[in-house]
Write a protein that holds these residues in place. Structure first.
Motif, short mmCIF file in Angstrom:
data_model
loop_
_atom_site.label_atom_id
_atom_site.label_comp_id
_atom_site.label_asym_id
_atom_site.label_seq_id
_atom_site.Cartn_x
_atom_site.Cartn_y
_atom_site.Cartn_z
N LYS A 1 1.48 -0.59 -11.16
CA LYS A 1 0.82 0.26 -10.19
C LYS A 1 -0.47 0.81 -10.78
O LYS A 1 -0.71 0.69 -11.99
CB LYS A 1 1.72 1.39 -9.70
N SER B 1 -1.68 7.46 -6.18
CA SER B 1 -1.07 6.25 -6.74
C SER B 1 -0.91 5.19 -5.67
O SER B 1 -0.64 5.49 -4.51
CB SER B 1 0.30 6.59 -7.34
N THR B 2 -1.06 3.93 -6.08
CA THR B 2 -0.83 2.83 -5.16
C THR B 2 0.66 2.63 -4.90
O THR B 2 1.04 1.94 -3.96
CB THR B 2 -1.39 1.52 -5.74
N PHE C 1 -1.74 -6.83 -4.07
CA PHE C 1 -2.10 -5.48 -3.66
C PHE C 1 -3.02 -5.47 -2.43
O PHE C 1 -3.60 -4.42 -2.11
CB PHE C 1 -2.79 -4.74 -4.81
N ILE D 1 -2.88 -2.73 0.48
CA ILE D 1 -3.29 -1.32 0.36
C ILE D 1 -4.78 -1.18 0.12
O ILE D 1 -5.24 -0.09 -0.26
CB ILE D 1 -2.51 -0.62 -0.77
N GLU E 1 -6.27 1.78 1.76
CA GLU E 1 -5.64 3.08 1.50
C GLU E 1 -6.51 3.91 0.55
O GLU E 1 -7.23 3.35 -0.28
CB GLU E 1 -4.25 2.88 0.89
N SER F 1 -5.74 5.48 -2.06
CA SER F 1 -5.38 5.26 -3.47
C SER F 1 -5.99 4.00 -4.05
O SER F 1 -5.90 3.76 -5.25
CB SER F 1 -3.86 5.19 -3.61
N SER F 2 -6.62 3.17 -3.20
CA SER F 2 -7.21 1.92 -3.70
C SER F 2 -8.64 2.11 -4.18
O SER F 2 -9.25 1.17 -4.68
CB SER F 2 -7.18 0.85 -2.61
N ILE G 1 -9.90 3.87 -8.78
CA ILE G 1 -8.80 3.68 -9.72
C ILE G 1 -9.32 3.69 -11.15
O ILE G 1 -10.34 3.07 -11.45
CB ILE G 1 -8.08 2.35 -9.42
#
Length: 269
Positions: A115, A123-124, A144, A147, A150, A152-153, A156
């Protein structure tokens, strides 16, 4: 001078928004071996070790690899993570890098999780895939793409690896290496069924038809915690999976056939 400064800032920005790729732990030209890896939820948390590849054979003949010792008394989700703001760089998930592969060498079959996280703690969520081979190197591929949109993407800056996501009755040593970010060409892994597996409809609300194009010896459905929810032996090329019994969320169907194994992500709406 102003022009030079402008291009310097542009270069720094482009570097800052790209993840380090690949992570191969090699001692001279490689990356990952000198990163700040923190082990968590693993009893006394023995540090991640960078060691000489003890099994330089098959798909992985590289010189050095990472060694993780999963304690019997460690949590099922014991793992290791890079440092925020350093190591892997800062990046966004996109179609160009959302397929992530990792090579593992394990003496047991259990889930391996990956993750990502942002500096703010978003978090993903971990994706879990069980290794199907033991006592040899195997490449696992994580998708992935679901997401990418999203929150959380974006932004990072941390990678988290769960090498042995299970409750343990013995201490397990896991080696991992060659973490690679790439596009969908990574989605066909070694020892995988070579004919593309499809699920339709996907997302599904009731039934989804899984079509492997080859004889399916076994189909097992997992949730994202690695719990096995269903195990059947279709003995045919297609299987109609009833998703009505499951809650809304993401599931992983693992298929075994005469030509190998593969996994497909199924979304229940």
């Amino acid at each position: 001078m102003k022009l030079y400064t402008f291009f310097s800032l542009m270069l720094m920005t482009s570097i800052g928004l790209a993840q380090i790729n690949p992570i191969d732990f090699e001692p001279t030209s490689g990356v990952g071996g000198d990163w700040t890896w923190t082990v968590f939820e693993n009893d006394d948390n023995p540090p991640l070790e960078i060691v000489i590849n003890p099994f330089p054979e098959g798909i992985n003949t590289s010189q050095t690899v990472a060694k993780f010792t999963a304690r019997t008394t460690g949590a099922p989700f014991a793992g290791c993570e890079t440092m925020h703001g350093a190591d892997i760089g800062t990046f966004d998930l996109s179609p160009d890098n959302a397929f992530v592969s990792i090579m593992v060498y394990k003496t047991v079959s259990s889930n391996v999780g990956i993750k990502f996280a942002t500096p703010e703690g978003a978090s993903t969520g971990e994706l879990l895939i069980p290794n199907t081979l033991v006592n040899q190197w195997q490449r696992l591929v994580y998708d992935f793409t679901g997401i990418i949109d999203e929150p959380s993407s974006s932004g990072i800056d941390q990678l988290i690896v769960f090498p042995d996501f299970q409750a343990r009755s013995t201490e397990n040593v896991i080696y991992f290496d060659n973490i690679v970010f790439g596009d969908s060409s990574l989605s066909v892994a070694e020892n995988a069924i070579t004919i593309p597996v499809t699920a339709s409809p996907n997302p599904a609300t009731e039934l989804t038809l899984i079509d492997a194009g080859v004889f399916i010896e076994e189909l097992e459905l997992f949730d994202l915690l690695g719990q096995s929810l269903l195990k059947v032996a279709p003995k045919r090329t297609q299987y109609q999976l009833d998703m009505q019994q499951f809650s809304t969320g993401i599931y992983i169907a693992r298929l075994k056939g005469e030509s190998g194994t593969t996994s497909i992500r199924i979304v229940k709406q």
